[in-house]
Each structure stands twice: as C-alpha cells, then as structure tokens.
Design an enzyme around this catalytic site. Structure first.
Site, mmCIF file in Angstrom:
data_model
loop_
_atom_site.group_PDB
_atom_site.id
_atom_site.type_symbol
_atom_site.label_atom_id
_atom_site.label_comp_id
_atom_site.label_asym_id
_atom_site.label_seq_id
_atom_site.Cartn_x
_atom_site.Cartn_y
_atom_site.Cartn_z
ATOM 1 C CB SER A 148 -0.913 -0.038 1.026
ATOM 2 O OG SER A 148 -1.996 0.983 1.191
ATOM 3 C CG ASP A 369 6.012 25.220 1.129
ATOM 4 O OD1 ASP A 369 4.866 24.477 1.857
ATOM 5 O OD2 ASP A 369 6.732 25.712 1.815
ATOM 6 C CG HIS A 422 -5.499 -2.451 0.160
ATOM 7 N ND1 HIS A 422 -4.886 -2.055 -0.886
ATOM 8 C CD2 HIS A 422 -4.988 -2.189 1.181
ATOM 9 C CE1 HIS A 422 -4.134 -1.186 -0.680
ATOM 10 N NE2 HIS A 422 -3.878 -1.044 0.565
#
Length: 446
Positions: A148, A369, A422
């Site tokens: 993951s 940023d 998953h």
C-alpha cells in the site's frame, strides 16, 4: 527464525538549507529476521508498511509472506519515521511541539518528501542500507517490498536512489498520479465511486443490514447533539458511523467483521451497547497513529500542489453529496452508504483525540510547497527489476490509476487480479510473494 533489533540515528531534517530542525536527530527502529541458521549470503529485503503512519508488523510468528521470504532473503521490518519505535508521533508529544504552525512544520518531515525535496523516508532507508548491507553483498544493494503506502515509498525509492535497489516488489501500492502536482482530487473521485460499489456488494450479501443500519442512523440522529457519546469523549454521529467502511469493506473477511459488529449495536432496550462502543473505537487508529489522519492527503502532493481537503470536497459535491448523505438516505428509504479510506474535516470535530489538531490539519491541507515524491523521467528509464500486484476491486488504491503508473515504470511487470482484496499480502502472502519474486527474477532488460 532469528530476530535481531536495530536502532539507527538519522537526521530529523535532511535539508541542505538551515532550518529550525538543523542538527536534530531521531532514532529509527527495525527488526531483522533471518533463517535460524544464519545465511549471510542471502540478500537483504526491506519491508515498507502501509499507512501512512503505521509501524511495521511485529514478528510474533513467521507470517504468511515472510515465511517464503526467509528462504530467499534476510528481512528487515523498518518502522518508518514517526511510527512504532522510530520517533513515534503521538497525540501527546505532538501537542508539546508548539502551536499549529510549529506542529505542521514538524509533521511535514514525516512524509515521503520533506523540505527542499528531501525525501525523508527514502533517505532514512539509504542510511540504514549503507550501515547494514555490505558492499560485497550484491553490490551493497537490497530488495524492496512495499505494501500500500509502502509501495508509494518504493516508487519514490526508484525515483530517488535506484542504485541501492536490487529488486522491487509492490503489493496494492502503485501510487496514482505520479506526474501530477496533487492527485488527491482524482484519487478521491475514483475511491468514492469504488466504495459505493463495495456497499452494493455488502448489502447484497447481508440484505437485512439495510434495515439495521437505517435504525442505527435514526438512533444516532435522535441523540442530544446529533450523536451518541463514546467512552473516549468522541461523538458517534451518523457521519462518523459511516466511516466503518474504512475497515469494513476493503480487506479479506471485512464484510463479515462489519456484519457481526453491526449485530452488536442494540441491547434489549434498543440502546447502544458498551460492546459496540468499545469495538467501534478499536476499529479506529486516530489516537494511536495520528500521522494517518494528519498526513493522509499530503502523501498525494508534490511541488505546487495542495490537497485542500480533497476527500471532503469530493464527498460534498455531486453526485456524491446526496449518495453519502445518511439522513437523506433514511428519508428516501434507501441504503445508507459507508465511506472508505478518507479523512474528512468532521473527523476533527467528532473524534476527541483529533480536535486539538484541527488548525494544524488545516495548515497541512493548504500547504503547497511540498518536495517532489517521484521522478517520472527516472521511472521511465527504470533498470531495477520490478513487479507489482494490483487488485481490480481495491477500494484503497484505484486500479485504473495504478495501471497508469505501472505503464510509466519501465520494465515493471504487473499482475492484475481480483483474487485478493487490499490485504492480500496478509491473507495470501505466500502465493503473492512467491509470484512477485518470480516475476522480478525473470525480468529481462536490454
């Protein structure tokens, strides 16, 4: 197997420019697993856990995937910075870091990328590699396995320091939008659609839960303040109740766990049981792993990109605004939809341990940023044997976006399947590891 512990000191901030964190260090913690009869000739394999913000699994026993891994590697289970034994970020010690601005600046160092493009998790790994891996062993390189979010880190590794990598394997972790300033909006549009389909499958399996979930939502909405108090001070509102889909709709056996949990909600007097309240809290990790909440959307951001509460905006925009409105679903006599792996603004209102960090989360959501996470040009010229498994029905990492990224990594062999959820590496780790290892070791490059 033999288990050894490693504690390694690394810089808190790798930036070359001076910052308020310059000169500060943190300690990383890792478990080394090796066959009981040590085989020094085996290559190292670094395992990177999913998350963000979760520590590596503890070696209570030889697990489904590391049993075959120990036939071919010495395994290192590294707690990524801010987790487990690696300078863990907790709700208590984060509060001591100063105000929201200081907290946000500190937390930015625990993402894949940090100030000035310093890729902190990868740079940590490189420090560890150079200390543990002998230059005479496979050229000083080691193998990578990322689950993951750990796969996101592996992709960053291939972008930033491929010279240290022998072979790379990813399980459900091909990061979406590697060329985008921030892929969060696209990610959450795809994942909200996927979790709706998972809801449909769930209610098809347990049709009587449609009525039960409706009763639960009606009960919670009727409580003073619109929610039921939980033992930790959180308020179980209908919207917070819907977040059970995070753990209840996406992994192996999760449908059953969700169903049996819902069965425990009402007592004989039609009140919420203490058992449900306690179980609900145990399903959540906001208190033990706050990085998971605070850095959940920033892991999709590169220079110039701000997440700006992407999941929240997607949920509250058409067509999802009506589809995930629990109150409206009850009024219109249709099933209430559970939500998936998302962090919404209301988490910082309904969840007690997150309330003190609401302003900090706001600053991180607006921050643009960020340092770069991926180098698309390097990925397009990748020379590291790489293989990945992507799950067609994954509700955590969208398959279509994963496939786009797979196509950008030269030589990557993609195993696409709906055999697993998953949690495949945990559920069927032996099969998955063996096949991925076979794929990377049969890779042929010009």
């Amino acid at each position: 197997m033999t288990v050894r512990e490693h504690i390694i000191t690394v810089p808190l901030d790798y930036s070359e420019r001076p910052t308020r964190f310059s000169g500060q260090t943190i300690k990383l913690f890792a478990y080394e697993l090796s066959p009981h009869t040590r085989k020094e000739h085996l290559p190292w394999l670094l395992y990177l856990q999913g998350g963000p913000g979760f520590e590596a699994p503890r070696p209570y026993f030889v697990s489904a995937w590391n049993k075959p891994a120990l036939d071919s590697h010495r395994v290192l289970l590294l707690d990524q910075r801010g987790t487990g034994g690696s300078a863990p970020v907790t709700t208590s010690n984060l509060a001591k870091r100063g105000g929201p601005e200081e907290q946000a600046e500190y937390l930015a160092l625990f993402r894949q990328g940090g100030h000035g493009g310093a890729d902190n998790i990868v740079r940590d790994c490189e420090v560890v590699r150079k200390l543990l891996v002998s230059p005479s062993s496979y050229g000083g390189r080691w193998a990578l396995l990322g689950q993951s979010f750990g796969g996101f880190c592996v992709t960053s590794y291939l972008s930033m320091a491929p010279e240290g990598v022998l072979e790379a394997m990813l399980t459900g972790g091909l990061p979406p939008g590697v060329t985008m300033a921030c892929s969060a909006d696209a990610v959450y549009r795809a994942l909200h659609a996927r979790i709706l389909r998972a809801n449909e499958k769930y209610y098809k399996r347990y049709p009587d839960d449609v009525e039960l979930v409706t009763r639960i939502v009606q009960y919670l909405a009727a409580q003073p303040g619109g929610g039921a108090p939980l033992p930790d001070g959180s308020v179980l509102t209908p919207r917070l109740f819907q977040t059970l889909g995070l753990n209840g709709l996406g992994s192996g056996g999760s449908f059953e766990r969700l169903h049996f949990l819902l069965e425990s909600f009402f007592d004989a007097d039609e009140e919420m049981t203490p058992r449900f309240a306690k179980s609900f809290l145990s399903w959540l990790t906001w208190d033990t792993n706050p990085l998971y909440a605070l850095l959940h959307e920033p892991i999709y951001c590169q220079p110039g990109g701000a997440a700006n509460w992407a999941a929240d905006r997607v949920r509250n925009s058409p067509p999802f605004a009506d589809l995930f409105d629990a109150h409206k679903a009850v009024q219109e006599n249709r099933p209430v939809m559970f939500t998936g792996e998302c962090v919404y603004k209301f988490h910082y209102e309904d969840v007690a341990c997150l309330r003190p960090f609401k302003e900090t989360a706001e600053l991180l959501a607006r921050k643009s940023d960020w340092g770069p996470l991926y180098d698309a040009d390097k990925l397009a010229c990748n020379r590291v044997p790489t293989a990945a498994i992507a799950y067609l029905d994954d509700v955590f990492v969208d398959f279509n976006m994963s496939q786009e990224t797979a196509n950008r990594i030269q030589g990557l062999k993609l195993w696409a399947t709906n055999e697993f959820r998953h949690s495949g590496i945990r559920d069927e780790g032996h099969r998955i590891f063996d096949r991925l290892l076979g794929l990377v070791r049969n890779a042929v490059f010009d």
